[in-house]
Design a protein around this motif. Structure first.
Motif, PDB file in Angstrom:
ATOM      1  N   GLY A  31       0.792  -1.227   0.000  1.00 14.89           N
ATOM      2  CA  GLY A  31       0.000   0.000   0.000  1.00 14.89           C
ATOM      3  C   GLY A  31       0.817   1.265   0.000  1.00 14.89           C
ATOM      4  N   ILE A  32       2.156   1.151   0.042  1.00 19.28           N
ATOM      5  CA  ILE A  32       3.016   2.334  -0.020  1.00 19.28           C
ATOM      6  C   ILE A  32       3.561   2.520  -1.436  1.00 19.28           C
ATOM      7  CG2 ILE A  32       5.102   3.446   0.853  1.00 19.28           C
ATOM      8  CD1 ILE A  32       2.935   3.367   2.908  1.00 19.28           C
ATOM      9  N   VAL A  33       4.332   1.558  -1.915  1.00 20.97           N
ATOM     10  CA  VAL A  33       4.907   1.653  -3.259  1.00 20.97           C
ATOM     11  C   VAL A  33       5.406   0.289  -3.687  1.00 20.97           C
ATOM     12  CG1 VAL A  33       7.194   2.277  -2.400  1.00 20.97           C
ATOM     13  CG2 VAL A  33       6.543   2.932  -4.732  1.00 20.97           C
ATOM     14  N   ARG A  34       5.328   0.026  -4.987  1.00 15.91           N
ATOM     15  CA  ARG A  34       5.860  -1.197  -5.565  1.00 15.91           C
ATOM     16  C   ARG A  34       6.744  -0.836  -6.750  1.00 15.91           C
ATOM     17  NH1 ARG A  34       0.416  -4.324  -6.823  1.00 15.91           N
ATOM     18  NH2 ARG A  34      -0.052  -2.189  -7.482  1.00 15.91           N
ATOM     19  N   GLY A  35       7.650  -1.734  -7.093  1.00 16.22           N
ATOM     20  CA  GLY A  35       8.505  -1.510  -8.250  1.00 16.22           C
ATOM     21  C   GLY A  35       7.698  -1.301  -9.513  1.00 16.22           C
ATOM     22  N   GLY A  36       8.073  -0.290 -10.291  1.00 14.95           N
ATOM     23  CA  GLY A  36       7.377   0.024 -11.529  1.00 14.95           C
ATOM     24  C   GLY A  36       6.242   1.014 -11.379  1.00 14.95           C
ATOM     25  N   ASP A  37       5.868   1.355 -10.145  1.00 12.19           N
ATOM     26  CA  ASP A  37       4.821   2.367  -9.953  1.00 12.19           C
ATOM     27  C   ASP A  37       5.199   3.651 -10.677  1.00 12.19           C
ATOM     28  OD1 ASP A  37       3.218   0.782  -8.410  1.00 12.19           O
ATOM     29  OD2 ASP A  37       3.521   1.893  -6.549  1.00 12.19           O
ATOM     30  N   GLN A  38       4.214   4.266 -11.319  1.00 18.86           N
ATOM     31  CA  GLN A  38       4.449   5.546 -11.983  1.00 18.86           C
ATOM     32  C   GLN A  38       4.286   6.677 -10.987  1.00 18.86           C
ATOM     33  OE1 GLN A  38       1.800   6.601 -15.207  1.00 18.86           O
ATOM     34  NE2 GLN A  38       3.429   7.676 -16.273  1.00 18.86           N
ATOM     35  N   LEU A  39       5.026   7.739 -11.212  1.00 18.40           N
ATOM     36  CA  LEU A  39       4.989   8.905 -10.326  1.00 18.40           C
ATOM     37  C   LEU A  39       4.440  10.112 -11.075  1.00 18.40           C
ATOM     38  CD1 LEU A  39       5.817  10.179  -7.590  1.00 18.40           C
ATOM     39  CD2 LEU A  39       7.986  10.732  -8.685  1.00 18.40           C
ATOM     40  N   LEU A  40       3.411  10.738 -10.514  1.00 18.29           N
ATOM     41  CA  LEU A  40       2.888  12.006 -11.029  1.00 18.29           C
ATOM     42  C   LEU A  40       3.221  13.094 -10.026  1.00 18.29           C
ATOM     43  CD1 LEU A  40      -0.645  10.909 -12.277  1.00 18.29           C
ATOM     44  CD2 LEU A  40       1.522  10.973 -13.541  1.00 18.29           C
ATOM     45  N   ILE A  41       3.466  14.299 -10.508  1.00 22.98           N
ATOM     46  CA  ILE A  41       3.875  15.374  -9.601  1.00 22.98           C
ATOM     47  C   ILE A  41       3.067  16.638  -9.857  1.00 22.98           C
ATOM     48  CG2 ILE A  41       5.766  16.906  -8.960  1.00 22.98           C
ATOM     49  CD1 ILE A  41       7.667  14.648  -9.308  1.00 22.98           C
ATOM     50  N   ASN A  42       2.683  17.292  -8.773  1.00 20.12           N
ATOM     51  CA  ASN A  42       1.961  18.556  -8.849  1.00 20.12           C
ATOM     52  C   ASN A  42       2.598  19.516  -7.858  1.00 20.12           C
ATOM     53  OD1 ASN A  42       0.044  20.557  -9.238  1.00 20.12           O
ATOM     54  ND2 ASN A  42      -1.348  19.690  -7.723  1.00 20.12           N
TER      55      ASN A  42
END
Length: 224
Positions: A194-205
């Protein structure tokens, strides 16, 4: 993890691949010679929030002692400044007062990053792109650490918009609205589900205010 950052500052390393654009812009700051390369500073306007596609939420907030984000870098000032090479560079960047799920988080950028302008200016706003983006998020209490970057180590990008100063002596702003960014998670030490996994995409604002170190009244860059 889809990181959503509500205040990021920056300016930074060259893109590893040649961009599809080749534009020139006029870059102006009052009281400095043209052409020249000038130092700039940046800081967030508001807090920083980041969310991963696995549901992890990173938040960095302002306190009385420190801003959530502060940056230093350079901008090329002059008439018909060709891009590429990048218009500017982020050479110093710090994130402060950050947490994930209530636990202290440490955000460590790998610098420099580049600032390029892949589109024309309209009504004082210019499409902008941070390149060479790479940074690590560590959560000591959870014993985990993740690096966000592009598909290769040097080609991560974040899209944004630069807005010119609203008046004499004002800062300019670099807004990083939620948009597709070429940033993906590489797990160094696994985090809880539920925190992060390998390959997760990152969006930034985020929103960053920019000011010239040597310009009159420290006015931010104007780009046309």
């Amino acid at each position: 993890m889809v990181l959503a950052v509500t205040a990021v500052t920056a300016t930074a390393t060259a893109l590893t691949a040649t961009p599809a654009w080749a534009l020139d812009h006029n870059v102006f700051m009052p009281g400095v010679p043209s052409p020249s390369t000038q130092p700039v500073t940046g800081e967030n306007s508001g807090s920083i929030t980041a969310v991963t596609s696995s549901g992890g939420i990173l938040t960095c907030v302002d306190t009385g002692a420190s801003k959530a984000l502060k940056a230093t870098g350079t901008v090329r000032v002059g008439t018909r400044v060709l891009d590429p090479p990048p218009i500017g560079w982020v050479t110093g960047l710090t994130f402060s007062n950050c947490t994930v799920s209530g636990q202290i988080a440490v955000v460590t950028p790998q610098l420099p990053w580049s600032l390029s302008l892949p589109g024309p200016t309209a009504s004082g706003a210019t499409a902008a792109q941070l390149g060479g983006v790479r940074f690590t998020v560590s959560i000591p209490a959870m014993g985990c650490s993740v690096r966000f970057q592009g598909l290769s180590s040097g080609n991560g990008t974040i899209n944004g918009v630069h807005a010119n100063p609203a008046s004499a002596g004002a800062a300019s702003t670099l807004s990083l609205p939620f948009s597709v960014a070429s940033l993906h998670a590489i797990v160094l030490y696994p985090c809880p589900p539920g925190i992060v996994r390998g390959g997760d995409q990152l969006l930034i604002n985020g929103v960053i205010t920019l000011r010239g170190v040597n310009s009159t009244a420290n006015e931010g860059p104007t780009i046309t």
